[in-house]
Design an enzyme around this catalytic site. Structure first.
Site, PDB file in Angstrom:
ATOM      1  N   LYS A  65       0.531  -0.933  -0.095  1.00 43.98           N
ATOM      2  CA  LYS A  65       0.352   0.262  -0.482  1.00 43.98           C
ATOM      3  C   LYS A  65       0.665   1.238  -0.644  1.00 43.98           C
ATOM      4  CE  LYS A  65      -5.023   1.292   1.963  1.00 43.98           C
ATOM      5  NZ  LYS A  65      -5.164   1.236   0.763  1.00 43.98           N
TER       6      LYS A  65
ATOM      7  N   GLU B 164      -7.923  -5.124 -10.532  1.00 46.47           N
ATOM      8  CA  GLU B 164      -8.592  -4.487 -10.166  1.00 46.47           C
ATOM      9  C   GLU B 164      -8.635  -2.931 -10.034  1.00 46.47           C
ATOM     10  OE1 GLU B 164      -6.664  -3.563  -5.992  1.00 46.47           O
ATOM     11  OE2 GLU B 164      -4.778  -3.056  -6.475  1.00 46.47           O
TER      12      GLU B 164
HETATM   13  N1  PLP Z   1      -6.729  -2.621  -3.660  1.00 53.47           N
HETATM   14  C1  PLP Z   1      -6.204  -0.704  -3.294  1.00 53.47           C
HETATM   15  C2  PLP Z   1      -5.824  -0.518  -4.366  1.00 53.47           C
HETATM   16  C3  PLP Z   1      -6.844  -0.485  -1.813  1.00 53.47           C
HETATM   17  O1  PLP Z   1      -6.611   1.349  -2.016  1.00 53.47           O
HETATM   18  C4  PLP Z   1      -7.656  -0.768  -1.340  1.00 53.47           C
HETATM   19  C5  PLP Z   1      -8.437  -0.438   0.058  1.00 53.47           C
HETATM   20  O2  PLP Z   1      -7.360  -0.193   0.729  1.00 53.47           O
HETATM   21  C6  PLP Z   1      -8.572  -2.098  -1.918  1.00 53.47           C
HETATM   22  C7  PLP Z   1      -7.635  -3.061  -2.514  1.00 53.47           C
HETATM   23  C8  PLP Z   1      -9.047  -3.012  -0.599  1.00 53.47           C
HETATM   24  O3  PLP Z   1      -8.447  -3.551   0.385  1.00 53.47           O
HETATM   25  P1  PLP Z   1      -8.306  -3.644   2.070  1.00 53.47           P
HETATM   26  O4  PLP Z   1     -10.042  -5.155   1.740  1.00 53.47           O
HETATM   27  O5  PLP Z   1      -7.844  -4.126   2.775  1.00 53.47           O
HETATM   28  O6  PLP Z   1      -9.221  -2.545   2.459  1.00 53.47           O
HETATM   29  C1  COI Z   2      -8.702   1.877   1.239  1.00 47.67           C
HETATM   30  O1  COI Z   2     -10.110   1.255   0.833  1.00 47.67           O
HETATM   31  O2  COI Z   2      -8.706   1.880   3.386  1.00 47.67           O
HETATM   32  C2  COI Z   2      -8.523   2.228   0.806  1.00 47.67           C
HETATM   33  O3  COI Z   2      -7.367   2.692   1.801  1.00 47.67           O
HETATM   34  C3  COI Z   2      -8.491   3.356  -0.204  1.00 47.67           C
HETATM   35  C4  COI Z   2      -8.632   4.620  -0.228  1.00 47.67           C
HETATM   36  C5  COI Z   2      -7.371   4.295  -1.391  1.00 47.67           C
HETATM   37  C6  COI Z   2      -9.421   5.257  -0.128  1.00 47.67           C
END
Ligand code: PLP
Ligand code: COI
Length: 339
Positions: A183, A219
């Site tokens: 991330k 994604e």
């Molecule tokens: N993919 C991206 C690029 C994201 O920024 C996020 C957000 O966090 C997700 C997927 C979803 O991940 P999560 O379910 O852990 O929030």
């Molecule tokens: C999240 O879902 O927490 C993310 O980080 C997505 C975001 C870039 C707003």
């Protein structure tokens, strides 16, 4: 906070009372500091500013009917931030510091935790940055870990209503052996032009394809993708996407609801075969996808003809939310109480 309209909160920044910070200096983490400033004093040569040594997390806390505050799967976010730190050669934040910081940030801002039933939640944004100076391209020797919180509503303004997504081959988000699976803030900067184009065209987001061959679904901008057909929840397997904790949870919930699940490469052509599709993530929760437009071929794939989410998407959404708020039993042990 009687003057906040909890039910119409956007996904955005709202000033809260405090944030929490912790510095890594001389090879070790210091103690947590509480700040009421929204600003950070940074060295002009900090590596975060020049070479993108920065990673963040996104997680949510929910107020239950019982008044208790639940934190969803915090350990997974902590692990992922450690993986991001390794990916960018930053100091790793140990689980204990991560947990202490998020709990402190929630407790100090408890009046901003949205009430049960409002549909809103408290969004937590932990971030880790290279704060020490370098001019040559090298990792910093000092790091700053911070957590701020802000109450939020749905990420896509439609809420739990189908959104339109755009496939485009004109932009890549992350290289196959690059930083797509961590991330890193830089991934989001790299995706901005594509997202801007999508928004301009009236789409909620971009559906990125694999950068190498443009054959497979990677994604959605800020969320993972899933498609549903024949009672099967299908989600991409790819080294360049973020391992979503929401998606990981939905794979478990889907099986629990009696669906089959598949995690595998999804060829673009398969978009034509899904009965339902959605984007999932902490911010996005489940955002049902009503239609996907392929910007290059002109094809349009429709998943919602009546403007409503499909039946499986509704079931998955309801179960996920009810676990997070404590309405359903926490049978997988995903919640931690903030006490
Ligand atoms: N993919 C991206 C690029 C994201 O920024 C996020 C957000 O966090 C997700 C997927 C979803 O991940 P999560 O379910 O852990 O929030
Ligand atoms: C999240 O879902 O927490 C993310 O980080 C997505 C975001 C870039 C707003």
């Amino acid at each position: 906070m009687e003057n906040i309209d909890w039910k119409s909160l956007p996904f955005g920044y709202m000033k809260t009372d405090y944030n929490v910070r912790c510095y890594y200096r001389n090879g070790k983490w210091g103690s947590l500091e509480v700040s009421s400033s929204e600003h950070v004093d940074l060295h002009i040569a900090a590596t975060a500013l020049h070479y993108g040594q920065e990673a963040f997390e996104g997680m949510k806390a929910f107020r239950g009917k019982d008044g208790k505050i639940r934190l969803f799967r915090w350990e997974e976010n902590s692990k992922r931030m450690q993986s991001s730190a390794r990916g960018l050669l930053m100091a790793e934040v140990p689980n204990e510091i991560f947990k202490e910081a998020i709990v402190k940030a929630i407790k100090l801002n408890e009046r901003f935790v949205p009430p049960y039933g409002s549909g809103a939640s408290l969004y937590l944004r932990p971030l880790l940055i290279g704060s020490g100076p370098q001019v040559g391209v090298k990792p910093a020797t000092e790091y700053l870990f911070m957590v701020f919180v802000t109450p939020v509503g749905p990420y896509f303004k439609e809420g739990f209503k189908p959104v339109k997504m755009m496939v485009s081959r004109a932009y890549d988000r992350a290289a196959p052996l690059g930083t797509g699976s961590i991330k890193a803030g830089g991934n989001y900067a790299a995706g901005l032009r594509a997202m801007h184009k999508a928004h301009d065209g009236g789409f909620a987001s971009v559906l990125f394809l694999d950068a190498k061959e443009k054959k497979f679904i990677d994604e959605c901008g800020p969320a993972n993708f899933f498609g549903i057909k024949n009672n099967t929840y299908i989600t991409p397997k790819s080294d360049s996407i973020l391992p979503s904790i929401t998606n990981m949870s939905l794979l478990v919930i889907a099986e629990d609801l009696g669906m089959k699940v598949e995690r595998r490469p999804i060829p673009v052509e398969e978009l034509a075969t899904f009965e339902e599709a959605g984007a999932c993530g902490t911010a996005a929760v489940i955002s049902p996808i009503g239609a996907i437009h392929d910007d290059d071929t002109g094809e349009i794939f429709q998943y919602s003809k009546d403007g409503n989410p499909g039946p499986w998407s509704v079931k998955l959404y309801e179960r996920l939310q009810s676990i997070q708020t404590g309405d359903s039993p926490d049978k997988f042990g995903w919640n931690a109480f903030v006490e």
